[in-house]
Structure formats: C-alpha cells, structure tokens
Design an enzyme around this catalytic site. Structure first.
Site, PDB file in Angstrom:
ATOM      1  CD  GLN A  59      38.555  33.505  49.665  1.00 44.20           C
ATOM      2  OE1 GLN A  59      39.622  33.631  49.136  1.00 44.20           O
ATOM      3  NE2 GLN A  59      38.421  33.479  50.981  1.00 44.20           N
ATOM      4  CB  THR A  77      41.794  32.516  40.530  1.00 48.44           C
ATOM      5  OG1 THR A  77      40.900  32.748  39.449  1.00 48.44           O
ATOM      6  CG2 THR A  77      42.854  31.538  40.044  1.00 48.44           C
ATOM      7  CG  HIS A  78      41.256  33.856  46.182  1.00 46.88           C
ATOM      8  ND1 HIS A  78      40.470  34.797  46.801  1.00 46.88           N
ATOM      9  CD2 HIS A  78      42.013  34.529  45.293  1.00 46.88           C
ATOM     10  CE1 HIS A  78      40.744  35.994  46.292  1.00 46.88           C
ATOM     11  NE2 HIS A  78      41.668  35.854  45.366  1.00 46.88           N
ATOM     12  CG  ASN A  79      41.613  27.583  42.799  1.00 46.03           C
ATOM     13  OD1 ASN A  79      41.941  28.578  42.155  1.00 46.03           O
ATOM     14  ND2 ASN A  79      40.487  26.952  42.595  1.00 46.03           N
TER      15      ASN A  79
END
Lengths: 408, 587
Positions: free
Chosen positions: B347, B514-516
């Site tokens: 992101q 933490t948008h992996n």
C-alpha cells in the site's frame, strides 16, 4: 441372579399399573422432556462428562455432596432401582434400600409431581447409555453425614404430597404452578432457607443466597421481584436467557441453557402466568435513596464514569441483550448485594442460547478496585436514575472477595 | 513421528476473519470442521476488557496482540542484489496472532474496491494503451467481477453491521455517499458515525475545492446491531483505541464480536489453539491434500487428516505454507516463471499534518474508521493521461485517535524534549490533526516472496523472504495524491502544514500499514495465478485460500478487509454448492 430376576419381575408388574409398553416412544419422549423441565442434567451430568453419569459436586452450606450416577448401569447407576424405589426417591427422599437422600436432591419439590410423570422420567432414564462411574455422594462432615438425620429434617421441613390444582385458577396457571413448585424446583434456589436449610414457605420465591450468588426474588413484587417485567419479558428471558432488562449468568445461565431454553413455549408461558400472579402483597417500604452528596455516592459516580459507563452508559440503561440495564433493575436494588459484588469482583458471562447466541461477558474488576471502591460504585448504581437501596458496605465486599478466593 | 488424529471433513489453518466465516458456513452445512490456530484463544472480557483495553503501552507500543518474531518472522530486502535479513522486531507492518487474527486489531475501515479495479489491466490498456503501462508491471485482471462479488460484499458488511452512507444504490447516485463507488444492493446496515470537528472542517474545505466528501465506511458501529447470525454488537464510544487494540465494548466488528458466538454453538466445530501447522500433506500423486501436520506447544507433532484444507492464515503465512508444502510452482523472479510468491504488493500511504489556528479539535474522540474522505483520486476515477503513473487512493481526515504516548504533535523546530517541548505539546495538541492518503500498490516482476536460503524459523523451516521496493509509478502517484491533499489542507487555513509524500526506498522499520497482499494470487490463467476464481488451488483441488489478501493480484487504493470478507463468503458458497457435490477442479 435370583435377585435381578426378581427385580425385573417387580419392575414389569409395577410398570403395568401405569403403562403397558416400557419402550413406548411417546412415554420415553415425555420422560426426556420432563427431565429437561426438572433440569436433572444440571447436577447429574458433570461438565464434559457423560450424560447423567453423575459427579458434579454441590457446595452446600453444610458441606459437599456429589450428584450420583443415574444412568442404568446396574452397579454404579440406578439400573437395579425399582420403579417404586424411584418414586420413593423423588416423592419422599428415600433412595435405594430406603437410604435417606439429602435435600440437595430437590425431592421437597419433586414430591409435587404425579406418579405418572415421575415414572415417565424413570422410563427415559432406563434408555440412556449406561456408564460405569462410581460416585461417593455423601461427602458431608460428621455428624451431617449420618443420613438417618434426614428423618428428623424431613419431619421439620418436608411436606410430601402431589400438586393440588387450584380450581379458582386457569389450567395454564395450574400448569405453571406444577412446573415452578414441582418439576422445575425454582424454590430450591429462589426460596429463602431456614438455618436447617429448609424452605421458608411463607417467603416462597422471594430470593435466597447460595453458592456465592443471590438468586433473586421472582415474585411479582414491583420493587424487589419481577413486577416490572411483562409476561413477555419473562417468557423471553426463560426462552433466550435475555430480555430488555437483563441477561442470565451464573447458576441461572446453566438453568437456562439446560432447561428453560429447551422448554415448550406453552410451558414457559404457563410459568410466566403463574409467577406474574404471585407474591404481590409483599411490597416493602421503598427506602429513601442515598443522597448524591454522600461521599460513597460521589466516589461511586466517578468510578462508574471511569469503569462502567462505556457499556452500561451514563444513563444506566445499558444495551438490550448486551449490557444489563441498571436503572430500574430489581436485582440491582435487591436487599442482598451478593450477586452485584460478585460480578464486579469476578466478572461473569451471559448464557448463549439459540435465540441469543452472543454471550457477552462482564470483566473482572477485583484486581483494579478495592473493597471500598466496589462498595461505592455499587452504592451509586443502587441509588441513581431513580434506584433506591441500602448502601453496600466495604465489609460486605471484603467478605465476598474472601469467599470467592476460597471457592472461586 | 506425527500422531494421527481422527479425520475431519475440513481443516482450517488460522482462525481469523476468513477462518471463522468459512468455519461457520461449512459447519452450518453439516461438515465436521476443525480450526488450527497458531496463537492463543482471545476473548473480549479476558484479553481486552474495557478495564484495560485502552492501555497504549501494552497494546500499541509493546504490541501485545501481535505475532512475536521469535515464533515466526520473515526476511526482507529491497531488491535482488541485496542479502535479506530477518525482521527481528515487527514495525513496518504488524501481523496479528491468535484467534481473531488481524480482525481484532484492525481499524474497522471497510472499503469495497472499484468495479474497474477488478479489470485493472484490461481497463488501463483499453483506456491508455498497452504501451503506456510499465513493462515490468505485472498487474492483472481479477478472475471475478465487481458485479459477481457485490452480493458477497453485502453479506460481509451485514455480518459486521458496517456504518456508512451509500453513494450508489442499484446505480442511483445517493447524496452524502461516495459518488465513485460501485453499485450497492443495499444501504449500509447502520448509519454513519458522528464526525469530529477536524473531519468536519476537512469536508468543508474539500467541498469548497470541488471534491465530494463522505463519511468513511466503518465497522466501528454507530449504533447497536444484531447481525444475520443473531449476534449482537454494541455502540462505539469513540474512545479512539481501535488500531492495535481489541474493542472492549463489543462495538468493533471482529470474529469475536460477529462470528464466534454463533460458530461455537456448532457441536461439529472445534478449534485447537497454540498449534502451528507446519505442512499441508499431499498424497502420492501430489494432486490431493490428505490433511495437515501441526505442532502443539509441547513440541508434539500431530497429523490431522481432512478432505478439505482451507488456508486462512495472514497473507505471508499462506504463501509460506504453500512453498513449504510444495503446492504450486514457486515464482522465479529471473525468468518470471512460476506463481507462488509472485505479485507481492503493499500500500502506498502518505500524509499531511496540520496545526490549525484557534481550534479545539478534541482529536482523541475518534474511532479507527472515523473521518470524512474523498475518493476523487482513487483507481481510475480521474484521467491519468499525461500524469506518468497509474493508480490512486482515497484521502481525507481519517485520524484514528490521539493516544497520549504516540500522538505528540508539535510545531516545526520544537526541541525533542524538555520544558519547551512540553509547552509546545500542550499548546498544539488540541489544534493538530493529520490527513492521509491511502494509495494503491501495483505489482511488479521484482516484488515477490520466496523461501530464504539462509535463515530458518524455530521449527527449522526456511523463513519467508520478502523482496520489495516502491516503484516510480507508486512514488509519482503518492506525490500527486499528497499535492491534491495539501491543496485541500491549505483551504483550511492552517497555521502550519507538513506534507509528506511517500519516498523510496521502502523502509520496513517505519510503520505504514499491514496491508500485505499477493503471493497466492487468484486468476483465470494457471500460468499467472496460484488459485482459480473460487480461490481453489490449480494444482491441489482440495486446498483453498478462501479470500485472504494473499489472493489479491495487486493492491488497490483501499483497505483490504471488505474484499477479504467478500471473497471468504464467495469461496464458502463455491465449496458448499459446487465442490461438495463434485469434488475436483471447479474451473
């Protein structure tokens, strides 16, 4: 061998008086349902244990009793019990070989049940899976462990006899009375006890303390009881464990989970009809609320804002089916604050039922609030938003804390 | 030697959002389901009760609810010429741990992707010409369309009770909502949250500058709500402790508050916590999984046979387990061949911080998904001709709280400590707040996940290796978005303003999000995807990755959870209605 043959003969002869077919589906199913109404599993099924194989320890004020195995296992269960012995146990508190039962087994209530209902339960219990599990029931200290003492106890506290319908009342009311006073044995928890543990029958269902909980007044008393609840509120509570006022937790969560939520709608309505028609005369004098300027009230208000208001709200209204309503709650204003102190100190979890699966929980505050703080916040909730009740003392909280420490 | 347990119909690896949704749907369908969860059991009253849920030191600084690198971590490098090193302290992103997973510590921001996001490559090629896309950009169309997924977005939002205002109901524009969003079959389950002063001022400025602000869709509920599972949620108190925290008030949607109470009533569902799945076992053909092997806390190995294996872990760990189990061909960045680990994306975030004049903003009154947002610069909502980049993001006043340890805004030039710092903090706190952009991260040939050649985890397995850096496309996009945001901010007449567009290289020590995403991406072609349009492994038909962000072919300008939840329901339907009748490849 001779003895068991004789037993079989005796069973079939006795059974013949009530039903020809011991394997009748209708009869066994009725027995199963009566076992639900009577909440037999509450004591006779240990948590995680085999159904009705016994083993749940009951902490009574007199000592420990362990519920026996009532599966048909001939050695450790009731496989060898005759129908007459079963009737004598439920109606008169006399067990196998005439041995006296302790009234933790609610025979003072079951004595109201008809022979036919009791034997239908007997027929059902004969069909559950036999489990070999030897239970030593009597773990009372001397001299209470002398079962014969119960003869004298019964003389003082026990009136055997079947339910007598009240012709002045409707069939529904009478069915409710039969369930409340008989099968469901509500008074076992909700009726105050004499020092010998007998029911104070003049105060039936006006609330009692046991196992560290206050089982509240469930008469129709508008201030202390369920007078503020509509019949629908009561039905919803018994069916789902929650209504617009509160959520069931503690021992009542178990009663809802094992028994009331599984009752037929007609029976729940009958219970509500009966309870809503009881005990209205006893409305005591409403106490003056503790003044808001009182030190405990001021401290309590601050603690409430800090620790309680996020869920129960500034208005004390809570959230229906999630956070119990404190404003106007009879339990909050009950004379005995045992339950209140307990849930603040230790927390509790609401029951989960098919109709209300959420089971929200109240967290424990014992690590965070001292006795005087708990007393102050309880005094505050008991005397705010129109509530009025005796203040709670720090000493009462301290003794509850101590008793929870000893037997959590 | 693993001890073998009685077989189950379904084994679920990880009990977060997707695990609990699949568990519920399949247990309801009558299957015997077991969930195996690496972390501990977590519950509101015992793990984050209101009595201490707002403990910033414990949860936000010491990261109580998150995975500890000692249990599992990964190695990181910016590019293939570097040697990756293990992340020994999670900070750039924070994988969750335990029952509820990231569904406990999320902010509650509940966004749908745009309809054009689902046809990203074909849409961009058609509008701007294939030759204008960077050659190494490996974006691809999703194998599902927005129209297909819409009913599943709707289901997940109804599960959560999401608060918001629709901008497009069945194709009809709705005043007050997001004018750019895809059509919705129904209004949000609960009305929008109330907005704070900062967000209100931003919305005024955005309107003044010709934009269309709307309230951010939030799974932090504006009012009490009963979801379709019969589970009741409470009302948000705007305490401002969502991100990194569990909600003590039953007001933030999570597996705990939305699914588990109903799921745990099924006697045919069970969960094993503190048990880490080490491998998915395959039969001799390699085409069918026989179950999983896991290790409990005493180090004992267990084999759990099952007919269906559902990979419901956090994105990284789905990829890791697939590589360790030999399912699918590992991606090779040199040749561009292989699929497992391919198209890792992230992101691209940036911010503008403001100090206003003479305002009392009370910024601590907030939720994780608070705020007024504009979507004018997301996806392809604006013409990219001549801009030199593709993609975009939403932006707005979405400050999630003003927690006392980590929120200490001071004017530029203030000393870092001492009396002057204290005074500046006191004078500034009420006037300061931050605006943010939440930009897309497209996928590239050289951004991927594979097994590290050197470092191993506590169980002796190679760690997962991340190779990632921002590309020019993303940095240009971030600069453009941040400029637009700064223009709006300027209209608020701030006393001081700092715009911080995202700069490279990617730094895994600075928290961004933490948008992996990616690594087991879904697609229509087995040569460029790991799972098909039903999130089913192309190679092992009884293994599914039901909707975790690892199936995203690239990441778009929104938070992933709504799409994760929608894909979980989409996969559950496919398994129940199609796979069970005829177990085998669904495509």
């Amino acid at each position: 061998m001779r003895r068991s043959l004789a037993t079989v003969l005796f069973v079939s002869l006795t059974g013949a008086a009530f039903a020809q077919d011991t394997q009748s589906f209708d009869r066994i199913e009725r027995g199963r349902y009566l076992a639900v109404l009577s909440d037999c599993a509450a004591c006779h099924t240990a948590p995680g244990g085999a159904p009705f194989a016994g083993g749940l320890a009951l902490r009574t004020p007199f000592g420990k009793l362990v519920a026996p195995n009532i599966t048909p296992d001939p050695d450790t269960g009731i496989g060898n019990m005759t129908n007459d012995e079963f009737l004598a146990a439920l109606h008169e508190g006399r067990g196998h070989n005439g041995k006296r039962l302790y009234p933790a087994m609610p025979y003072p209530a079951y004595t109201r049940m008809t022979d036919d209902d009791v034997l239908a339960m007997r027929a059902y219990f004969a069909t559950v899976a036999p489990v070999s599990n030897r239970v030593i029931s009597n773990q009372l200290p001397f001299p209470l462990n002398i079962r014969l003492a119960m003869v004298f106890w019964n003389g003082l506290n026990f009136t055997p006899g079947r339910h007598q319908p009240n012709p002045q009342k409707s069939a529904q009311w009478n069915r409710g009375a039969y369930i409340v006073e008989g099968a469901a044995h509500c008074g076992t928890c909700h009726t105050p006890k004499t020092f010998l543990g007998g029911d104070k029958n003049n105060d039936a269902l006006t609330g009692a303390t046991l196992q560290g909980w206050f089982a509240p007044d469930i008469t129709n008393d508008p201030r202390k009881g369920i007078g503020g609840w509509s019949k629908e509120d009561l039905v919803q509570y018994l069916k789902t464990g929650t209504n617009r006022w509160t959520l069931a937790s503690g021992p009542m969560a178990e009663a809802v989970s094992h028994s009331t939520s599984r009752m037929a709608d007609d029976d729940i309505l009958a219970i509500a009809t009966y309870l809503k028609d009881s005990g209205e005369g006893g409305a005591g004098v409403r106490p003056e609320p503790v003044a808001a300027s009182n030190d405990a009230m001021r401290a309590g208000a601050a603690i409430y804002k800090d620790s309680c208001a996020a869920c129960h709200r500034d208005s004390g209204e809570g959230e229906i089916h999630l956070f119990p309503r404190l404003a106007g709650s009879a339990l909050v204003q009950s004379d005995d604050p045992t339950t209140l102190a307990r849930v603040v100190l230790q927390g509790t979890r609401a029951v989960s039922t098919p109709g209300a699966p959420t089971a929200p929980a109240m967290p424990a505050f014992d690590w965070r609030l001292g006795d005087a703080q708990v007393a102050a916040v309880l005094t505050y909730v008991r005397n705010s938003w129109g509530n009025a009740a005796m203040p709670v003392s720090a000493g009462a909280v301290a003794s509850q804390r101590e008793s929870l420490r000893r037997s959590p | 030697m693993a001890r073998k347990l009685p077989a189950k119909d379904v084994v679920i690896i990880g009990l977060g959002w997707t695990g609990s949704i699949l568990g519920y749907e399949l247990a309801k369908a009558g299957l015997d389901v077991v969930a195996i969860e690496r972390g501990p059991w977590r519950d509101t009253a015992t793990d984050f009760p209101p009595a201490y849920a707002q403990d910033e030191l414990r949860y936000a600084v010491r990261l109580d609810l998150f995975l500890r690198p000692g249990q599992e971590t990964l190695t990181f490098r910016n590019n293939g010429s570097q040697t990756a090193l293990p992340i020994r302290s999670f900070s750039g992103f924070l994988p969750g741990n335990g029952v509820g997973g990231a569904g406990i510590h999320w902010n509650g921001q509940t966004w749908r992707f745009l309809p054009t996001d689902f046809q990203l490559r074909s849409h961009l090629e058609q509008r701007y010409g294939k030759e204008n896309l960077p050659a190494d950009m490996t974006i691809q169309d999703w194998p599902v369309s927005y129209d297909e997924l819409e009913p599943y977005y709707d289901r997940f939002e109804k599960l959560c009770g999401t608060s918001g205002k629709a901008g497009n109901l069945g194709g009809q524009r709705q005043p007050g909502g997001n004018p750019f969003e895809g059509w919705r079959s129904s209004e949000y389950p609960t009305p929008p949250l109330k907005q704070g002063l900062g967000a209100t001022l931003f919305a005024e400025a955005a309107r003044k500058t010709g934009h269309s602000p709307f309230p951010q869709p939030a799974s932090n509920l504006s009012e009490a709500y009963v979801n379709p599972l019969g589970v009741k949620l409470g009302q948000c108190t705007y305490c401002g402790f969502c991100e990194r925290f569990g909600c003590g008030n039953y007001a933030k949607s999570s597996p705990q508050t939305c699914v588990l109470p109903a799921l745990l009533r099924f006697p045919n569902f069970s969960a094993r916590t503190e048990s880490e799945v080490v491998k998915i076992n395959l039969d001799s053909t390699g085409k069918r999984a026989t179950g999983v092997t896991y290790v409990d806390t005493s180090g004992e190995e267990w084999e759990q046979p099952a007919d269906i294996v559902l990979m419901c872990a956090f994105s990284f760990f789905n990829v890791h387990l697939m590589l360790l189990s030999g399912i699918g061909k590992p991606y090779d960045a040199q040749s561009g061949q292989g699929v497992v680990g391919r198209n890792y994306a992230y992101q691209t975030t940036s911010g503008v911080s403001l100090i206003l004049k003479d305002k009392i903003l009370n910024p601590f009154i907030a939720t994780g998904a608070h705020g007024m947002i504009i979507d004018d610069y997301n996806g392809d909502n604006f013409d990219h001709t001549g801009l030199g980049f593709f993609g975009g993001g939403y932006m707005g006043a979405g400050q999630t709280g003003a927690r006392p340890i980590q929120t200490r805004p001071v004017p530029k030039g203030t000393p870092k400590w001492g009396a002057e710092w204290k005074q500046a903090t006191a004078e500034t706190f009420q006037r300061a707040f931050s605006l943010a952009t939440h930009g897309s991260s497209y996928s590239y040939k050289d951004c991927y996940l594979d097994l590290d050649p050197t470092y191993k985890d506590r169980l002796g397995r190679p760690l997962l290796r991340m190779t990632f850096d921002f590309h020019d496309n993303e940095l240009k996009m971030s600069a453009f978005l941040t400029d637009r945001l700064a223009e709006i901010a300027k209209a608020m007449d701030p006393a001081e303003m700092t715009a911080s567009p995202r700069k490279g290289p990617y730094d895994s020590t600075i928290y961004q999000t933490t948008h992996n995403t990616g690594g087991t991406v879904m697609g229509a072609d087995p040569a460029t995807s790991v799972v098909n349009r039903y999130c089913q492994s192309w190679d092992v038909h009884n293994v599914f990755v039901p909707g975790g962000a690892s199936v995203f072919p690239q990441n778009h300008g929104y938070n992933p959870t709504d799409t994760v939840g929608a894909l979980a329901y989409w996969t559950a339907d496919a398994i129940r209605d199609r796979y069970l009748r005829n177990p085998g490849p669904l495509v």
